[in-house]
Every structure is written in structure tokens, then in C-alpha cells.
Scaffold this motif. Structure first.
Motif, mmCIF file in Angstrom:
data_model
loop_
_atom_site.group_PDB
_atom_site.id
_atom_site.type_symbol
_atom_site.label_atom_id
_atom_site.label_comp_id
_atom_site.label_asym_id
_atom_site.label_seq_id
_atom_site.Cartn_x
_atom_site.Cartn_y
_atom_site.Cartn_z
ATOM 1 N N SER A 118 -18.275 3.973 11.620
ATOM 2 C CA SER A 118 -17.692 5.305 11.491
ATOM 3 C C SER A 118 -16.197 5.283 11.780
ATOM 4 O O SER A 118 -15.394 5.871 11.046
ATOM 5 C CB SER A 118 -18.399 6.272 12.445
ATOM 6 O OG SER A 118 -17.796 7.545 12.412
ATOM 7 N N VAL A 119 -15.816 4.582 12.846
ATOM 8 C CA VAL A 119 -14.386 4.498 13.187
ATOM 9 C C VAL A 119 -13.605 3.797 12.082
ATOM 10 O O VAL A 119 -12.534 4.250 11.657
ATOM 11 C CB VAL A 119 -14.216 3.764 14.531
ATOM 12 C CG1 VAL A 119 -12.746 3.463 14.787
ATOM 13 C CG2 VAL A 119 -14.784 4.594 15.666
ATOM 14 N N GLN A 120 -14.137 2.659 11.617
ATOM 15 C CA GLN A 120 -13.431 1.909 10.591
ATOM 16 C C GLN A 120 -13.379 2.669 9.260
ATOM 17 O O GLN A 120 -12.375 2.588 8.534
ATOM 18 C CB GLN A 120 -14.104 0.559 10.402
ATOM 19 C CG GLN A 120 -13.963 -0.380 11.588
ATOM 20 C CD GLN A 120 -12.512 -0.739 11.844
ATOM 21 O OE1 GLN A 120 -11.792 -1.215 10.956
ATOM 22 N NE2 GLN A 120 -12.059 -0.510 13.066
ATOM 23 N N ALA A 121 -14.442 3.389 8.939
ATOM 24 C CA ALA A 121 -14.435 4.171 7.705
ATOM 25 C C ALA A 121 -13.368 5.267 7.774
ATOM 26 O O ALA A 121 -12.654 5.533 6.797
ATOM 27 C CB ALA A 121 -15.813 4.781 7.454
ATOM 28 N N GLY A 122 -13.269 5.920 8.934
ATOM 29 C CA GLY A 122 -12.221 6.937 9.096
ATOM 30 C C GLY A 122 -10.834 6.350 8.979
ATOM 31 O O GLY A 122 -9.936 6.946 8.359
ATOM 32 N N LEU A 123 -10.654 5.148 9.573
ATOM 33 C CA LEU A 123 -9.353 4.497 9.481
ATOM 34 C C LEU A 123 -9.028 4.124 8.041
ATOM 35 O O LEU A 123 -7.896 4.349 7.564
ATOM 36 C CB LEU A 123 -9.352 3.241 10.365
ATOM 37 C CG LEU A 123 -8.102 2.359 10.301
ATOM 38 C CD1 LEU A 123 -6.879 3.133 10.774
ATOM 39 C CD2 LEU A 123 -8.291 1.087 11.128
ATOM 40 N N LYS A 138 -10.125 5.450 5.297
ATOM 41 C CA LYS A 138 -9.850 6.658 4.522
ATOM 42 C C LYS A 138 -8.447 7.186 4.800
ATOM 43 O O LYS A 138 -7.734 7.638 3.896
ATOM 44 C CB LYS A 138 -10.894 7.717 4.850
ATOM 45 C CG LYS A 138 -10.720 9.013 4.071
ATOM 46 C CD LYS A 138 -11.815 10.008 4.441
ATOM 47 C CE LYS A 138 -11.640 11.317 3.671
ATOM 48 N NZ LYS A 138 -12.698 12.311 4.041
ATOM 49 N N PHE A 139 -8.015 7.078 6.073
ATOM 50 C CA PHE A 139 -6.727 7.628 6.478
ATOM 51 C C PHE A 139 -5.561 6.830 5.877
ATOM 52 O O PHE A 139 -4.533 7.396 5.490
ATOM 53 C CB PHE A 139 -6.623 7.645 8.001
ATOM 54 C CG PHE A 139 -5.364 8.246 8.519
ATOM 55 C CD1 PHE A 139 -5.141 9.618 8.475
ATOM 56 C CD2 PHE A 139 -4.352 7.428 9.038
ATOM 57 C CE1 PHE A 139 -3.964 10.165 8.942
ATOM 58 C CE2 PHE A 139 -3.171 7.970 9.503
ATOM 59 C CZ PHE A 139 -2.974 9.345 9.465
ATOM 60 N N ARG A 145 -11.714 7.041 23.017
ATOM 61 C CA ARG A 145 -11.117 6.299 21.910
ATOM 62 C C ARG A 145 -9.699 5.829 22.208
ATOM 63 O O ARG A 145 -9.242 4.824 21.691
ATOM 64 C CB ARG A 145 -11.117 7.188 20.667
ATOM 65 C CG ARG A 145 -12.479 7.396 20.033
ATOM 66 C CD ARG A 145 -12.805 6.259 19.090
ATOM 67 N NE ARG A 145 -11.752 6.064 18.107
ATOM 68 C CZ ARG A 145 -11.605 6.825 17.025
ATOM 69 N NH1 ARG A 145 -12.460 7.811 16.794
ATOM 70 N NH2 ARG A 145 -10.639 6.584 16.167
#
Length: 386
Positions: free
Chosen positions: A191-196, A198-199, A302
Motif C-alpha cells: 500500500s505504501v509503495q503503491a501510493g508512492l 502513484k505520487f 510513518r
């Protein structure tokens, strides 16, 4: 083939009828009146109620005794019809209270003695009385032991059922903890890596590719652990199957910290002491506790940095995970209500370890686990501190 109780009662009644027909004609030879039509009718009345003895043991016993007393008082040979009353006494002893059994035993002994008085052989009364008391006491004892055996068998079956139910509940809990540990940690990283990704997808392709690479590696590891769990669950004890994927252990903690570090949380990993072989269950316990602690850092702190320390001592190991976040720790974490923290405590207890979970005085959060270097039962007393 197991016969139904009613079938057994019918067969016993037929056996009594056969006995009546076999030895009834011998009555005159031993000094008693010949069995005439009335004698056979009374004998059949003594036998008939025993067909339903298991359905109403006390009522059948009293009715049988009444007919048998009449049969004996008229002057017929008691031995011919004595089997039915004895069966009734055994049934009462098998199903009724001690006081009721004593009353019925007294009645059958009295009828037995009545038979010796009717025979006008008064010299035999003491001998008949002794036989009545001895035989009836033995029948009473046999019924009592059979009742206790039946009660013990029921209790044993209930205990076995409860143990089986408890084992199922424990196994479900173990599987749930494993699933939680595997899914929660890996999904948090993904989840963290997917958000990163995408950003920074349009502005920093290199960082996005690195995040996607971490997602790929993390998801692959999660699938491997899930497959290993399924192989363990599907394997039968008698087929010798052993999952080919090794269970996570201390050697993989560094890989886990690298994965969390890639997720944006600075993590330092330190090992002190001399590494040595540890029981697999203890290694898995330590690995899962570190995994859950780092997962909580990813979720709730985080912007913090974390430190994982592994200390090898002579007869135990210590594992700690600390962070310096000013961290927003939800109430459920502070109160120990989360499933992950429950899993930590259960694992520590299972392997005889101690665990401390709570905020640090200098800020942040800390999890400290101490485990013996060989798996053993949990010692009595509290093994978890806050």
C-alpha cells in the motif's frame, strides 16, 4: 452388530420362557408343587413385564415383584421364575438412586425368604437368607459398577469432544495469526509503495520503478508464504509431505527491514552476540513479532525511524523494535485490543517468552521480546508486560 435395548429385553424374556419350560417340570422332583396351568400363567406374568424393564425400571421391578410374591406364596418353585426379578434389580441398580436400589433389594430378599417359609423347610431359612443377601448384594454391586462405567464413558466422550473443539479453536487461532502476520505486513508495504508510485509516476520515473519493484518482490514473498501455509494445512501426517519453502526465521529479518526501508521508513538493524541455531518455532515467533511491530510502524508512525535489535545470549535471545515517532498510536494499540498485539502475546506465551509492548518515556513506541533458545512450555504466572 449392536442390538437395540428393546430387542435385548425381548430375547431375555424369551430366554426366561425357555428356562420355565425346561426346568418347570422338575419342580416335583425337588419337593415343590407341580406347575399347573395357574402356575404357568403366574410364571408368565412374572416374566412379561421384563420386556419393558429399561423404559420404566422401578415400575417394572415393583410389578414383577408383586407377581413373583404371588407365585411364591401360592407354593410354586421360586427358582423357576427368579431370573426375571434379579434382572429387574440389576436394571434398577443401573438407573436409579442408591436408596431406591436398597428398597428393591430388600423386597427381593424378603420374597426369597418367603419361598423358604412356604416350603415348610424352616431349617433352610438361614441358608436361604444368606444366599438372598449375598446374591442380591452382588447384583446390586454389578449394576452400580455398570452405571459408574457408563457415566465415566459419557464423561470421557464429553471431555474428548471438548478437547477436540478446543484443538480446533486453537488451530483456527494459529491459522488466523499466521494469515494476519503474512497479509497485514505485506499489504502495508504494498500500500505504501503503491501510493508512492502513484505520487511520483509522472515526475520521478526512477522512484516509481523502484516502488513497483518493491511491490513485485513483496507480493511474490507474500504468495510464497501463503502457499507454504496451504501446503502445511493440506499435508497429512502419514504421507510424509514437507513444505519445500522454509519457514521465516531470524535470517530473514534483515530482508524484512530492507523492505520496510524501501517503503519510506528508515530502519536500522543490529545484531549482537554470536548467531547460532535456534529452534524453528522460536525463530518463527521472533520473526512474526518483528514483522507485526514494523507493520505497526508503517501504519501508525510513518514519519518515524525505527531500530530492530537482535541480541544472542547464552540461553535466550532478545528482540526489540523501537521507533522515535511522536506517533499517533490509536487507542486500540495502547489498550492492546488489536489482533496483531494479541498475536504477539500468544506467540510469546506459547514459547515460554516474555514480551513488553508500550510507549517509550523518550517518545515513540517499543516492543521487546525475550525467548528461550529452545521451545518450551510457558511458565506459570504472567508472561506479558505493558
Amino acid at each position: 452388530m449392536r442390538l437395540r435395548p428393546f430387542t435385548v429385553d425381548v430375547l431375555l424374556a424369551l430366554g426366561q420362557v425357555a428356562l420355565l419350560l425346561l426346568i418347570g417340570p422338575e419342580a416335583a422332583a425337588v419337593g415343590w408343587d407341580d406347575l399347573d396351568a395357574r402356575g404357568y400363567a403366574l410364571a408368565l406374568l412374572v416374566i412379561a413385564p421384563t420386556v419393558v424393564r429399561t423404559k420404566a425400571p422401578l415400575a417394572v421391578c415393583l410389578v414383577t415383584y408383586a407377581f413373583w410374591a404371588t407365585y411364591v406364596a401360592v407354593g410354586y418353585w421360586p427358582v423357576v421364575t427368579s431370573f426375571g426379578p434379579i434382572i429387574c434389580l440389576y436394571t434398577v441398580a443401573l438407573q436409579c438412586r442408591t436408596r431406591t436400589v436398597g428398597f428393591c433389594a430388600g423386597l427381593i430378599a424378603a420374597i426369597w425368604i418367603l419361598g423358604s417359609l412356604v416350603s415348610q423347610d424352616h431349617a433352610s431359612v438361614p441358608s436361604v437368607a444368606a444366599q438372598a443377601i449375598g446374591i442380591n448384594a452382588m447384583v446390586w454391586r454389578m449394576g452400580y459398577l455398570a452405571r459408574r462405567s457408563a457415566e465415566l464413558a459419557r464423561k470421557t466422550r464429553a471431555e474428548q469432544h471438548e478437547r477436540a473443539r478446543h484443538a480446533v479453536v486453537e488451530e483456527r487461532g494459529r491459522i488466523a495469526r499466521e494469515l494476519h502476520d503474512v497479509v497485514a505486513h505485506h499489504m502495508s508495504v504494498i500500500s505504501v509503495q503503491a501510493g508512492l508510485a502513484k505520487f511520483v509516476f509522472d515526475s520521478d520515473a526512477k522512484t516509481a520503478r523502484a516502488a513497483l519493484g518493491t511491490i513485485s518482490g513483496t507480493s511474490t514473498e507474500a504468495l510464497e508464504e501463503m502457499r507454504r501455509m496451504l501446503r502445511v494445512l493440506r499435508a497429512r501426517e502419514d504421507d510424509g509431505e514437507v513444505p519445500d519453502a522454509p519457514m521465516p526465521g531470524l535470517a530473514r529479518i534483515e530482508d524484512m527491514t530492507d523492505r520496510v526501508r524501501a517503503g519510506g521508513v528508515p530502519v536500522e538493524f543490529r545484531v549482537t552476540g554470536t548467531p547460532r541455531p535456534i529452534a524453528p518455532g522460536v525463530e518463527l515467533c521472533a520473526y512474526r513479532v518483528v514483522q507485526e511491530a514494523l507493520t505497526n510502524v508503517l501504519k501508525h508512525a510513518r514519519h518515524a525511524s525505527a531500530t530492530v535489535e537482535l541480541h544472542y545470549h547464552r540461553d535466550h535471545i532478545e528482540v526489540s523494535v523501537t521507533d522515535n515517532g511522536e506517533g499517533v498510536i490509536p487507542d486500540r494499540v495502547r489498550s492492546g485490543g488489536g489482533h496483531g498485539l494479541i498475536g504477539m502475546r500468544e506467540r510469546a506465551k506459547l514459547y515460554g517468552g516474555t514480551i513488553s509492548i508500550g510507549p517509550r518515556s523518550a517518545g515513540g513506541f517499543a516492543v521487546r521480546l525475550t525467548l528461550p533458545t529452545s521451545a518450551r512450555a510457558a511458565p506459570p504466572g504472567d508472561d506479558v508486560t505493558e
